[in-house]
Design an enzyme around this catalytic site. Structure first.
Site, PDB file in Angstrom:
ATOM      1  N   LYS A  27      -6.293   3.119   8.990  1.00  0.00           N
ATOM      2  CA  LYS A  27      -5.411   4.123   8.394  1.00  0.00           C
ATOM      3  C   LYS A  27      -6.013   5.522   8.490  1.00  0.00           C
ATOM      4  CE  LYS A  27      -3.228   0.874   5.185  1.00  0.00           C
ATOM      5  NZ  LYS A  27      -3.009   0.463   3.796  1.00  0.00           N
ATOM      6  N   SER A  87       0.815  -1.215   0.000  1.00  0.00           N
ATOM      7  CA  SER A  87       0.000   0.000   0.000  1.00  0.00           C
ATOM      8  C   SER A  87       0.853   1.271   0.000  1.00  0.00           C
ATOM      9  CB  SER A  87      -0.932   0.006   1.221  1.00  0.00           C
ATOM     10  OG  SER A  87      -0.185  -0.020   2.419  1.00  0.00           O
TER      11      SER A  87
END
Length: 769
Positions: free
Chosen positions: A714, A671
């Site tokens: 996140k 990511s």
């Protein structure tokens, strides 16, 4: 001089005898290439020692001649090759000792030998032969051997022909063969057979005594059995109290199918025939008692009350609404349809988020017995399937043992830490677990110890795991995975106020009037003294504060108030501090978002460019995936020089250094692609990056942005450090539904499909290529 070819062979050959051999001595075959064409004179040995060293005192001594040639003894004779049988026939003629040898290519080609003749004929050979035949005949009678003895009147040949029948071991036979004194040789054999005959007589006396003792034991056993029969006839032993009869009745009461019942009754019959003193008796008895103790037909009745179940879940678990909704759906269907197959739920999430306690709440809501099986570190397949009864100390597997303790066949079984099972030489327990949790197969689960099928379909299995990637694909496929995400700071505050403080106050003997916590103190404990996705450490920290408060109250304080100002008195200096965002925009520094085992986190990705030779340096303990993301970013920029206006950049004359701080902490995951690319582009274009932007997303070699996982964690991590602009992949738009509304209202979230869209947001002056 006659040439004798050397043949080494493990077998001992006796003069005056012929042997069929299969020769594999490659050195001999090399030296005697013409062997198959004619007969050869050969010398055969299996022990390279000198003739005169063969005695009891120094039989292991090796002697060398003046030229350093190793003298040794053996037998000599004629060797012929039989074309039909493809074997070699060796006619052994006598014994000899090597005098010298001829070497070719370090191989003994042929030897000069000294033939040894039998000596000492000056004694009564015929009398010695008569005595030898007499003891030999007596020996054959004792051993009950009916063999064709060579009846030869020559003493030496009689010994050689019948040597293999004498009671001599290999070493003794060798001693006879290589003894040249005929009188010593014959006396030695007669002495050995005399000793054997005397020993046999003593052995016969011992066997008579042993037989007498055995007869006495059998007599005692017979009398005891007779006494038991008499007692049965007199009804001094009641059938109701007989263990075997009791086991038989209990097996019949189990109401198993005919095949299994018949199998168990046969085992009962075996037990009846096995004497109590035989170990097999205890093994059979233990097995049958285990089978009888299992809940074959016993089960608890489900008492499902949806409203009550909802109250139980809400009172014990804050948040996790989707999971509680799924549990209530299952309970509702179970109440409407009794015969539904129980699903295998797998609760996946970081440590401390309430996976095990959720399983316990499900059991309470259904009114079922709860069993916890810890699978962490289980390596042996027998822990699941059990041991076969042939092994010493055999036991059923963990499942069967747990059902025996539960006394019901429909408990809730928690398969805790199912992702931490390991495999080794003893098998793969994860493979054995496939049958256990498969609703289509577990109605006939066979434990190796039981050896008959047991129905596990009534059991409600709930598994817990921290990391699905550590589980095999077939095992994941059989379970319904439910994700438990990490708690937000606000959720943790609510859990502390509504659950943990009251729990620890009671456990430490206090009451709510004796200790209070301010809101600011709770927030400081969460952010400064814990760093986790769940609340397990938080629970211990609250307990630590309560214990210190209890000590103060016993010393005279009436009430303890825990605030920010006195928190260090209870817990010391804070261990953790929230990360702070960059104070100003910088070139090459970009805020990334990461998912860790303790929830979400922010990390800075830094890039620096210097004059060099086109090298790429990656530091910060990066994993393979992140290294590949960095290589992808560089390749994308180099392949789109014109599109991104990078014509002035000479990649072959610069070195690129990409670093992620906190170098001791391992970092990996798919990511970081757009973050690394943005950081690198910022350096190449000498453009500052907005310090109020954080991003996450993987990128392809052509610049497309791919979706990622852990969106909730996140996003929450960026909100914690005060970053209010976030860039996410377009395909993650639907993941925002799990994020609290109060958090989303503070953030500006951009969804992108291509890396150029990222550049447009971060660098307003960059044109769309």
């Amino acid at each position: 001089m006659t040439k004798y070819y050397l043949l080494e062979h493990k077998e001992l050959f006796v003069p005056d005898n012929s042997y069929n051999l299969e020769i594999k001595d490659k050195y001999f075959l090399k030296a005697a290439k013409n062997l198959k064409n004619k007969a050869l004179r050969i010398f055969v040995t299996n022990d390279r020692r000198a003739m005169d060293t063969f005695n009891e005192e120094n039989k292991n001594l090796e002697i060398y001649d003046e030229q350093g040639f190793n003298k040794f003894f053996g037998t000599y004779g004629n060797l012929k090759y039989n074309k039909d049988s493809k074997l070699y026939t060796y006619n052994c003629e006598g014994i000899a000792e090597v005098l010298s040898g001829v070497y070719k290519d370090n191989v003994v080609e042929y030897l000069e030998i000294s033939l040894k003749e039998v000596t000492n004929f000056n004694f009564d050979q015929s009398g010695k032969l008569v005595k030898l035949k007499k003891v030999f005949k007596e020996y054959l009678t004792i051993e009950r051997m009916d063999i064709g003895v060579f009846n030869i009147n020559d003493l030496d040949k009689f010994i050689n022909k019948n040597l293999k029948y004498f009671p001599l071991d290999a070493q003794m036979q060798k001693r006879v063969v290589f003894t040249t004194d005929l009188e010593k040789k014959s006396d030695y054999i007669i002495k050995v057979m005399d000793n054997f005959i005397i020993a046999s007589q003593y052995k016969g006396d011992i066997e008579k005594k042993v037989r007498k003792n055995i007869d006495n034991q059998q007599k005692e056993y017979f009398l005891r059995e007779q006494m038991k029969v008499v007692q049965d006839e007199l009804k001094e032993i009641s059938p109701d109290d007989d263990d075997i009869e009791k086991l038989k009745r209990e097996i019949l009461n189990l109401k198993l199918d005919n095949k299994n019942e018949e199998y168990l009754l046969k085992e009962i019959a075996r037990l009846e025939k096995t004497p109590p003193m035989v170990p097999e008796n205890m093994i059979l008895r233990t097995y049958l008692e285990t089978v009888v103790a299992l809940p074959w037909n016993k089960e608890t009745k489900d008492e499902i009350d949806i409203e009550k179940s909802e109250k139980i879940l809400n009172s014990r678990h804050y948040g996790v609404e989707k999971i509680k909704e799924r549990i209530l759906e299952f309970l509702a269907v179970k109440k409407l349809r009794k015969d539904i197959k129980s699903p295998i739920l797998c609760l996946v999430g970081p440590p401390g988020v309430g996976k095990s306690s959720l399983a316990k709440s499900i059991a309470e809501a259904m009114g079922r017995t709860f069993i916890r099986l810890s699978l962490g570190g289980v390596r042996d397949e027998a822990e699941i399937r059990g041991h076969r009864r042939t092994y010493v100390g055999a036991l059923p597997g963990k499942l069967i043992q747990s059902l025996r303790k539960a006394k019901t066949r429909n408990p809730v079984i928690l398969l805790d830490e199912i992702d931490k099972m390991a495999s080794d030489i003893k098998g793969d327990p994860a493979a054995a677990m496939l049958e256990v949790i498969d609703p289509e197969q577990n109605n006939e689960f066979i434990d190796h110890y039981l050896d008959i099928p047991f129905d596990l379909s009534k059991v409600l299995f709930i598994a817990t795991a921290n990391n699905l990637s550590m589980m095999s694909a077939p095992l994941r496929d059989r379970m319904e995975v439910i994700d438990l995400e990490s708690y937000t700071i606000k959720e943790k505050e609510s859990i502390v106020r509504e659950y943990l403080i009251d729990k620890q106050i009671k456990e430490n003997g206090l009451n709510s009037k004796q200790i209070t916590f301010t809101k600011q103190a709770i927030n400081k404990i969460i952010t400064g003294y814990t760093y986790e996705a769940g609340v397990r450490t938080l629970d211990r920290i609250i307990g630590k504060v309560c214990r210190k408060a209890a000590l103060r109250i016993l010393k005279g304080d009436e009430k303890v108030k825990v605030g920010v100002n006195n928190l260090e008195e209870f817990l010391g200096i804070s261990k953790y501090d929230l990360k702070e965002k960059n104070t100003k925009p910088q070139i090459g520094v970009v805020n990334g978002l990461a998912y860790t085992s303790v929830g979400g986190d922010t990390l800075e990705i830094e890039t620096a460019i210097s004059k060099g030779s086109g090298k790429t340096i990656l530091t910060g303990k990066l994993g393979d995936v992140m290294k590949e993301s960095a290589q992808t970013a560089i390749s994308y920029l180099r392949s789109n020089i014109e599109k991104l206006s990078l014509e002035k950049v000479e990649f072959d004359k610069i070195d690129i250094h990409i670093h992620i701080p906190e170098g001791a902490v391992p970092k990996d995951g798919p990511s970081a692609g757009i973050t690394i690319t943005t950081s690198l582009y910022s350096c190449l274009k000498n453009l500052s990056v907005n310090n109020n932007i954080a991003m996450t997303g993987e990128m392809t070699l052509h610049g497309k942005v791919l979706p990622i996982g852990g969106v909730k964690e996140k996003v929450l991590s960026s909100e914690k450090v005060g970053i209010n602009t976030i860039i996410l992949p377009e395909k993650n738009r639907g993941d925002l539904t799990d994020i609290p509304t109060e958090v989303l209202e503070k953030l500006s979230i951009h969804f992108v499909k291509d890396i150029n869209e990222v550049f447009k947001i971060v660098f307003a002056e960059v044109k769309n290529g």
